[in-house]
Design an enzyme around this catalytic site. Sequence first.
Site, PDB file in Angstrom:
ATOM      1  N   ASP A 102       0.877  -1.218  -0.130  1.00 29.24           N
ATOM      2  CA  ASP A 102       0.047  -0.104   0.058  1.00 29.24           C
ATOM      3  C   ASP A 102       0.835   1.449   0.046  1.00 29.24           C
ATOM      4  O   ASP A 102       2.090   1.352   0.356  1.00 29.24           O
ATOM      5  CB  ASP A 102      -1.162   0.293   1.108  1.00 29.24           C
ATOM      6  CG  ASP A 102      -0.082  -0.256   2.498  1.00 29.24           C
ATOM      7  OD1 ASP A 102       0.911  -0.815   2.495  1.00 29.24           O
ATOM      8  OD2 ASP A 102      -0.858   0.250   3.573  1.00 29.24           O
ATOM      9  N   GLU A 168      -0.576  -2.309   5.340  1.00 29.20           N
ATOM     10  CA  GLU A 168       0.490  -2.187   6.222  1.00 29.20           C
ATOM     11  C   GLU A 168       0.140  -0.758   7.050  1.00 29.20           C
ATOM     12  O   GLU A 168       0.633  -0.539   8.288  1.00 29.20           O
ATOM     13  CB  GLU A 168       2.048  -2.180   5.710  1.00 29.20           C
ATOM     14  CG  GLU A 168       3.096  -2.468   6.842  1.00 29.20           C
ATOM     15  CD  GLU A 168       3.412  -0.970   7.405  1.00 29.20           C
ATOM     16  OE1 GLU A 168       3.849  -0.886   8.831  1.00 29.20           O
ATOM     17  OE2 GLU A 168       3.487  -0.152   6.520  1.00 29.20           O
ATOM     18  N   GLU A 169      -0.035   0.144   6.172  1.00 30.88           N
ATOM     19  CA  GLU A 169      -0.020   1.773   6.782  1.00 30.88           C
ATOM     20  C   GLU A 169      -1.155   1.932   7.655  1.00 30.88           C
ATOM     21  O   GLU A 169      -1.288   2.944   8.344  1.00 30.88           O
ATOM     22  CB  GLU A 169       0.088   2.873   5.792  1.00 30.88           C
ATOM     23  CG  GLU A 169       1.410   2.811   4.646  1.00 30.88           C
ATOM     24  CD  GLU A 169       2.389   3.067   5.623  1.00 30.88           C
ATOM     25  OE1 GLU A 169       2.262   3.548   6.768  1.00 30.88           O
ATOM     26  OE2 GLU A 169       3.385   3.158   5.024  1.00 30.88           O
ATOM     27  N   ARG A 212      18.929  -5.615  14.090  1.00 27.99           N
ATOM     28  CA  ARG A 212      19.313  -6.018  15.294  1.00 27.99           C
ATOM     29  C   ARG A 212      18.368  -7.172  15.743  1.00 27.99           C
ATOM     30  O   ARG A 212      17.230  -7.230  15.533  1.00 27.99           O
ATOM     31  CB  ARG A 212      18.973  -4.625  16.017  1.00 27.99           C
ATOM     32  CG  ARG A 212      17.576  -4.197  16.128  1.00 27.99           C
ATOM     33  CD  ARG A 212      17.378  -2.769  16.837  1.00 27.99           C
ATOM     34  NE  ARG A 212      17.559  -3.412  18.433  1.00 27.99           N
ATOM     35  CZ  ARG A 212      18.634  -2.669  18.924  1.00 27.99           C
ATOM     36  NH1 ARG A 212      19.564  -1.988  18.376  1.00 27.99           N
ATOM     37  NH2 ARG A 212      18.818  -3.044  20.363  1.00 27.99           N
ATOM     38  N   HIS A 401       7.929   8.342   4.337  1.00 24.43           N
ATOM     39  CA  HIS A 401       6.689   9.493   4.508  1.00 24.43           C
ATOM     40  C   HIS A 401       7.154  10.793   3.967  1.00 24.43           C
ATOM     41  O   HIS A 401       6.083  11.501   4.149  1.00 24.43           O
ATOM     42  CB  HIS A 401       6.195   9.262   5.749  1.00 24.43           C
ATOM     43  CG  HIS A 401       5.613   7.965   6.113  1.00 24.43           C
ATOM     44  ND1 HIS A 401       4.399   7.695   7.210  1.00 24.43           N
ATOM     45  CD2 HIS A 401       6.032   6.642   5.853  1.00 24.43           C
ATOM     46  CE1 HIS A 401       4.255   6.230   7.111  1.00 24.43           C
ATOM     47  NE2 HIS A 401       5.285   5.810   6.484  1.00 24.43           N
TER      48      HIS A 401
END
Length: 433
Positions: A102, A168-169, A212, A401
């Site tokens: 998306d 996902e957003e 990580r 973004h």
Amino acid sequence: MKRTLLSAAMLASCSLPSFAADLKATLAPTIHQLMPQVIDWRRDIHTHPELSNSEVRTSKLVADELKALGLEVRTGIAHHGVVGILKGGQPGPVVALRADMDALPVKEQTGLPFASKVTATFNGEQVGVMHACGHDAHTAMLLGVAKALSSIRAQIPGTVMFVFQPAEEGAPPGEEGGAALMLKEGVFNNPKPDAIFGLHVWPMEAGKIYVRPEGTMAASDRFEVHIKGKQTHGSSPWRGVDPITVTGSMIEALELIPSRQVDVTQAPAVISIGQVKSGIRFNIIPDDATLVGTIRTFDEGMRQDIINKMQRTVTHVAQAAGATATLSVKSGAAVTWNDAKLTDWAAPTLAWAAGKEGVGTIKPITGAEDFSYFQQNVPGVFFFLGVAPDGVPLDQVAANHSPHFIVNEKGLENGVRALSGLALDYLQSPPKS
């Protein structure tokens, strides 16, 4: 002495079976040859972005490409999700690879020849639509991985699930979507993967991989504070209760919670206000006001403590001004938690993909990712791929973004290599339990 990720990669690389290395060596030139196609897919998707739960064109493109490779393809999962199943020529484990599809309600300002000119309605407003978070690159890279692995399917011992996720957003208000809905609808029921891997493009050195163990991206909660005052004329505020004045005190008090009431040496925490809504006319003190914001945490106990402190703060700040207020909190994503053992296992594969000097450790990121919901079901690793433009100091590179966010396509080959290599190595030599 604490071992670094890179040293772990160098040590563990000696333990990979030779046939795993042989298959990756076979695949490397195939991936390189595929990159023009990956870039074409990425640019096509970039030019035609779609908002969350509206990924109609993108999901069709993905499904058509997967079907052309002869994969088993499932569509319509969580509205527009697509899953491709590649069954290898030999029995073995199941590994999942994920990409999100998306875009965002952002008007593109990159000036690229394939820049988006798409508009759509978002929250009742007409907005530009842009792949300002790089999901176009994620989708294109995973299509490249599917094509590369399909070329050696007879030699693959196991099954690869290609998970192309919508929303996902975040789903639009009143709708469900994203990873949580895919899981709710049974995406991992048959087959259930033994592990999942995913990546995100990031404004760091192009082609370099960053990872990580354990807490990697924050849990995200959306909150609203509704303040009830008493409406009156702006010339005589003493006749009413001004909810706008309360919002000023409330914002300061809420944003002080992480810095003054929480032990941030335990884990980072953030409260930010993104919206303030109130009033319709210059000379009317309104009856109510609303604050909308986000909470970011890396520890569930700390998260709940912050919410409790917010509730106390909201109640008492409002009471002090003669108003009332309510707090509501909605969870958006859990902590993106990289399984420590799997992250250590993955290190030599990432070093193969980007070179031993091309893998680094990243600090915890207060952004959020609903890949975390997949990790709650199976062990997973989520890592970052640098895509910063050449010649631009990293502190000046436009972030995800931003309407100026640009993906350096030179870095994408290492992303395809990393996901392909992780799938092959996991199927041939998974971590020992």
